[in-house]
Write a protein that holds these residues in place. Sequence first.
Motif, PDB file in Angstrom:
ATOM      1  N   GLY A 249      -1.777 -23.715 -48.568  1.00 16.91           N
ATOM      2  CA  GLY A 249      -1.948 -25.229 -48.589  1.00 16.91           C
ATOM      3  C   GLY A 249      -2.429 -25.881 -49.850  1.00 16.91           C
ATOM      4  N   SER A 250      -3.835 -24.963 -49.910  1.00 18.59           N
ATOM      5  CA  SER A 250      -4.796 -25.630 -51.085  1.00 18.59           C
ATOM      6  C   SER A 250      -4.518 -25.232 -52.273  1.00 18.59           C
ATOM      7  CB  SER A 250      -6.236 -25.174 -50.703  1.00 18.59           C
ATOM      8  OG  SER A 250      -6.184 -23.632 -50.864  1.00 18.59           O
TER       9      SER A 250
ATOM     10  N   ARG B  62      -2.058 -27.023 -57.512  1.00 12.83           N
ATOM     11  CA  ARG B  62      -0.963 -26.912 -58.420  1.00 12.83           C
ATOM     12  C   ARG B  62      -0.440 -28.202 -58.712  1.00 12.83           C
ATOM     13  NH1 ARG B  62       2.943 -23.889 -56.546  1.00 12.83           N
ATOM     14  NH2 ARG B  62       1.882 -21.960 -56.519  1.00 12.83           N
ATOM     15  N   SER B  63      -0.417 -29.025 -57.793  1.00 12.38           N
ATOM     16  CA  SER B  63       0.187 -30.479 -57.891  1.00 12.38           C
ATOM     17  C   SER B  63      -0.898 -31.532 -58.683  1.00 12.38           C
ATOM     18  CB  SER B  63       0.694 -31.090 -56.734  1.00 12.38           C
ATOM     19  OG  SER B  63      -0.315 -31.287 -56.039  1.00 12.38           O
TER      20      SER B  63
ATOM     21  N   LEU C 155     -11.456 -31.577 -53.583  1.00  8.58           N
ATOM     22  CA  LEU C 155     -11.606 -32.109 -52.378  1.00  8.58           C
ATOM     23  C   LEU C 155     -10.029 -32.164 -51.743  1.00  8.58           C
ATOM     24  CD1 LEU C 155     -12.962 -33.472 -49.954  1.00  8.58           C
ATOM     25  CD2 LEU C 155     -12.908 -35.614 -51.280  1.00  8.58           C
ATOM     26  N   GLY C 156      -9.053 -32.760 -52.745  1.00  8.46           N
ATOM     27  CA  GLY C 156      -7.613 -32.770 -52.180  1.00  8.46           C
ATOM     28  C   GLY C 156      -7.262 -31.551 -51.860  1.00  8.46           C
ATOM     29  N   SER C 157      -7.541 -30.261 -52.624  1.00  6.17           N
ATOM     30  CA  SER C 157      -7.011 -28.918 -52.286  1.00  6.17           C
ATOM     31  C   SER C 157      -7.503 -28.452 -50.894  1.00  6.17           C
ATOM     32  CB  SER C 157      -7.461 -28.076 -53.240  1.00  6.17           C
ATOM     33  OG  SER C 157      -6.946 -28.362 -54.583  1.00  6.17           O
TER      34      SER C 157
ATOM     35  N   GLY D 169      -5.199 -27.865 -47.592  1.00  3.69           N
ATOM     36  CA  GLY D 169      -5.421 -26.616 -47.115  1.00  3.69           C
ATOM     37  C   GLY D 169      -5.659 -26.794 -45.474  1.00  3.69           C
ATOM     38  N   LEU D 170      -6.605 -27.630 -45.006  1.00  6.85           N
ATOM     39  CA  LEU D 170      -7.072 -28.041 -43.709  1.00  6.85           C
ATOM     40  C   LEU D 170      -5.708 -28.445 -42.980  1.00  6.85           C
ATOM     41  CD1 LEU D 170     -10.670 -28.971 -44.137  1.00  6.85           C
ATOM     42  CD2 LEU D 170      -9.766 -26.744 -43.086  1.00  6.85           C
ATOM     43  N   LEU D 171      -4.975 -29.623 -43.743  1.00  4.55           N
ATOM     44  CA  LEU D 171      -4.012 -29.903 -42.841  1.00  4.55           C
ATOM     45  C   LEU D 171      -2.806 -28.839 -42.744  1.00  4.55           C
ATOM     46  CD1 LEU D 171      -2.368 -32.747 -42.136  1.00  4.55           C
ATOM     47  CD2 LEU D 171      -1.649 -32.597 -44.530  1.00  4.55           C
TER      48      LEU D 171
END
Length: 199
Positions: free
Chosen positions: A49-50, A55-56, A61-63, A67-69
């Motif tokens: 996920g991260s 890559r996007s 922080l967003g990564s 990843g946690l989501l």
Amino acid sequence: EALRHDGHPPLFYVLLHGWIALGGDSDWWVRALAGVISVLGLPLTYLAGSRLAARSGAGPLGSRRTGLLALSVMALLPYGVRYGAETRMYSLAITLVLAGYLLIDELFAGRRSGRQQLLRAAGVALVAGALLWTHYWSMWLLAAVGLVALWRSVRAPDPERRTGARLVVGALVVGGVLFLPWVPSLLYQSANTGTPWGE
């Protein structure tokens, strides 16, 4: 001989045999193997996920959040929970697919070279072979990945990525070769059992 009549490849059952030798054959212990494998897949889910978020264009922080989501969804997903408590090979297949994704993504990205790429390609070969020894439907996944890798080996924008894609193709071929000893049993199963192609 019993595995030939089951309709599936034997890897999960071989692991289960060793697991039972370690801790006995109570229902709880026998089911725990799939649970342990599912838990091992959670950090791989986080990494996948991260990596997709990075890559996007997401920042660090967003990564991490993505990843946690992804990890949370996998931990709560009804299929993941069910297969983590079922004495079948599905949690192993899920975990192997996650590991394969991470390895192939590194090769496709072309960020590494030399020995690191060869080690990742060896990992892809082992994961591909393990997937084939885990569940027959992985043939279709590996065939699709192979087609994408063939396309990228010609159309990737730079030589490093084309090389990485070619290593993926080679690793998938090696994974298929690792599966060859089980092919006679596969042919027997396809002729004599209902899974996956019999009547």
